[in-house]
Design a protein around this motif. Structure first.
Motif, mmCIF file in Angstrom:
data_model
loop_
_atom_site.group_PDB
_atom_site.id
_atom_site.type_symbol
_atom_site.label_atom_id
_atom_site.label_comp_id
_atom_site.label_asym_id
_atom_site.label_seq_id
_atom_site.Cartn_x
_atom_site.Cartn_y
_atom_site.Cartn_z
ATOM 1 N N LEU B 186 44.007 31.898 37.958
ATOM 2 C CA LEU B 186 43.314 30.661 38.332
ATOM 3 C C LEU B 186 42.716 30.739 39.734
ATOM 4 O O LEU B 186 41.508 30.586 39.915
ATOM 5 C CB LEU B 186 44.293 29.483 38.223
ATOM 6 C CG LEU B 186 43.732 28.123 38.641
ATOM 7 C CD1 LEU B 186 42.601 27.707 37.733
ATOM 8 C CD2 LEU B 186 44.841 27.066 38.622
ATOM 9 N N MET B 189 40.028 33.925 40.574
ATOM 10 C CA MET B 189 38.737 33.791 39.884
ATOM 11 C C MET B 189 37.965 32.581 40.416
ATOM 12 O O MET B 189 36.761 32.630 40.614
ATOM 13 C CB MET B 189 38.954 33.617 38.374
ATOM 14 C CG MET B 189 39.494 34.829 37.686
ATOM 15 S SD MET B 189 38.381 36.225 37.858
ATOM 16 C CE MET B 189 39.534 37.570 37.769
ATOM 17 N N THR B 190 38.691 31.477 40.640
ATOM 18 C CA THR B 190 38.025 30.273 41.132
ATOM 19 C C THR B 190 37.489 30.509 42.541
ATOM 20 O O THR B 190 36.372 30.109 42.867
ATOM 21 C CB THR B 190 39.004 29.091 41.120
ATOM 22 O OG1 THR B 190 39.600 29.028 39.835
ATOM 23 C CG2 THR B 190 38.288 27.791 41.411
ATOM 24 N N VAL B 192 36.585 33.325 43.916
ATOM 25 C CA VAL B 192 35.380 34.155 43.866
ATOM 26 C C VAL B 192 34.166 33.284 43.548
ATOM 27 O O VAL B 192 33.126 33.364 44.208
ATOM 28 C CB VAL B 192 35.528 35.275 42.811
ATOM 29 C CG1 VAL B 192 34.209 35.992 42.612
ATOM 30 C CG2 VAL B 192 36.594 36.265 43.237
#
Lengths: 219, 218
Positions: B186, B189-190, B192
């Protein structure tokens, strides 16, 4: 090295997945592009803001990040997606955002007198859009939509990284099984180029058909 | 799954390290793309039909195929021919050459938009071809192209995560490695996504500024 026919079969399987992704991605991108592009021109402040947020978000982050987010993070908040669904969703929404700007600028490029004529004829906003503005704007959109479709085709190669067995993935499989590098990658490059050329040819044909009889009207 | 700020603080330095490589790749890739793009545009206009045809085909081909496959090609195939490239070098060449094909189009439009009179004046002043390009055509053609070129630099920035596929340790691959290591997707990735969005959103007003600054030259 006698198994080339088998490897060609693998690559053709991959090409089928790539084509499938491209077609489904375009099928999602097209309505989304129209919804968001027309949303940008809405009378209502909230609709315009929503459309703008969607467009800036999907154009601002890269397709790669969106795909990984769809595949790895959405399941954590309860949306389990297969790789194919994640791929179509990310590709469709990403290219849809680019397409939305095409729709908006095409509708805005239609001359003022056409808008005024709609008012003069007492058409509702929807009627004016449906019968006067969109048919003219659509012709303007086609070439750029063609480019967007090619961008989508190219972007499908990224799904190989979330384990979808597309063309790029199969090239890697063939590479690891045969140890030959140049042949699988060159073959795949040629197949992609052929697909891109097919899209470009199809769009040119479509444009010619749509503009038939409009020669005197369009500048 | 809950958002964990402590974890965010822990991984942020790693991600920022990755971001540095991302920015480096973008800057080097842009410089290469500008130079190669100009070369493509000039070769495309070559009076030699063979040269201009081959260039046109090459540009079409590179633009019609995915960057990812081109990166694999540079990274896996060239070593077989004895050319060993570091991942970052392969990545920068891939980005640069891929975007050069887009930039060639911008250069072509810019050059075509230079008024005919300028060419004729250069000829009347008895300038050589090199002098004409260097002192007359390019100085007038390049400023109006700058906004379009900058647009492609931003697009290139957004494609740099692809370099992680050929083991360049940039933002995306740092995020994937911390995600795999901690088995938490979570936050990395968020983040980035947020970092990319932040830089893109800064780039949008900067592009508008460029556009206003250079429009005066027209």
């Amino acid at each position: 090295m006698g198994d080339w026919s088998g490897y060609i079969g693998l690559m053709l399987d991959g090409a089928r997945v790539t084509v499938e992704l491209t077609v489904l991605g375009c099928a999602l991108a097209l309505p989304v592009a129209f919804a968001a592009g027309l949303g940008r021109l809405s009378r209502f402040w909230a609709v315009r803001a929503l459309a703008l947020a969607y467009i800036e978000f999907f154009r601002g982050t890269s397709i790669f990040v969106q795909l990984f987010w769809a595949y790895f993070v959405l399941p954590l908040i309860g949306f389990e997606l297969t790789p194919l669904q994640a791929g179509v969703l990310a590709l469709g929404l990403n290219v849809g955002a680019y397409g939305a700007e095409v729709v908006r600028s095409a509708v805005q490029s239609i001359g003022r007198e056409q808008h005024e004529a709609c008012v003069a004829l007492n058409l509702t906003r929807w009627q004016g859009l449906r019968h006067v503005l969109l048919p003219q704007a659509f012709v303007v959109m086609i070439p750029t939509f063609g480019n967007n479709a090619i961008e989508l085709l190219k972007a499908t190669s990224v799904v190989s990284l979330i384990s979808l067995t597309d063309l790029t993935f199969q090239a890697q499989v063939v590479r690891s099984q045969t140890g030959s590098t140049a042949i699988p990658f060159l073959t795949v490059l040629v197949i992609y180029f052929a697909l891109a050329s097919a899209i470009s040819f199809g769009m040119k044909t479509l444009e010619r058909r749509m503009t038939r009889g409009l020669d005197g009207i369009r500048h | 799954m809950e958002w964990d700020w402590a974890f965010v603080r822990e991984i942020m330095p790693t991600l920022l390290d990755g971001l540095k490589i991302t920015v480096l790749a973008t800057v080097l890739g842009s410089a290469l793309a500008a130079v190669v793009g100009l070369a493509f545009a000039l070769l495309r206009r070559s009076p030699n039909r063979l040269v201009s045809r081959i260039t046109a085909f090459l540009v079409e081909f590179i633009r019609g195929t995915p960057l990812l496959v081109q990166l694999y090609f540079l990274f896996y195939v060239l070593p077989g021919a004895g050319i060993l490239l570091s991942p970052l070098t392969a990545g920068v060449i891939g980005l640069g050459v891929h975007y050069a094909t887009y930039m060639a189009e911008v250069f072509r439009a810019g050059i075509d938009n230079t008024p005919r009179g300028q060419w004729e004046a250069a000829k009347a002043c008895n300038l050589t071809a090199v002098q004409t390009w260097q002192h007359i055509i390019l100085p007038q053609a390049i400023p109006p192209m700058i906004p379009a070129l900058a647009n492609y630099f931003v697009a290139m920035f957004k494609e740099t995560p692809l370099l992680s596929a050929i083991t360049v340790v940039e933002l995306m691959s740092q995020a994937r490695s911390v995600a795999n290591f901690n088995y938490r997707y979570l936050e990395p990735m968020t983040l980035v996504g947020v970092l990319f969005l932040a830089i893109s959103l800064i780039a949008v007003p900067a592009l508008h500024l460029l556009e206003r600054r250079f429009r005066r030259y027209r």
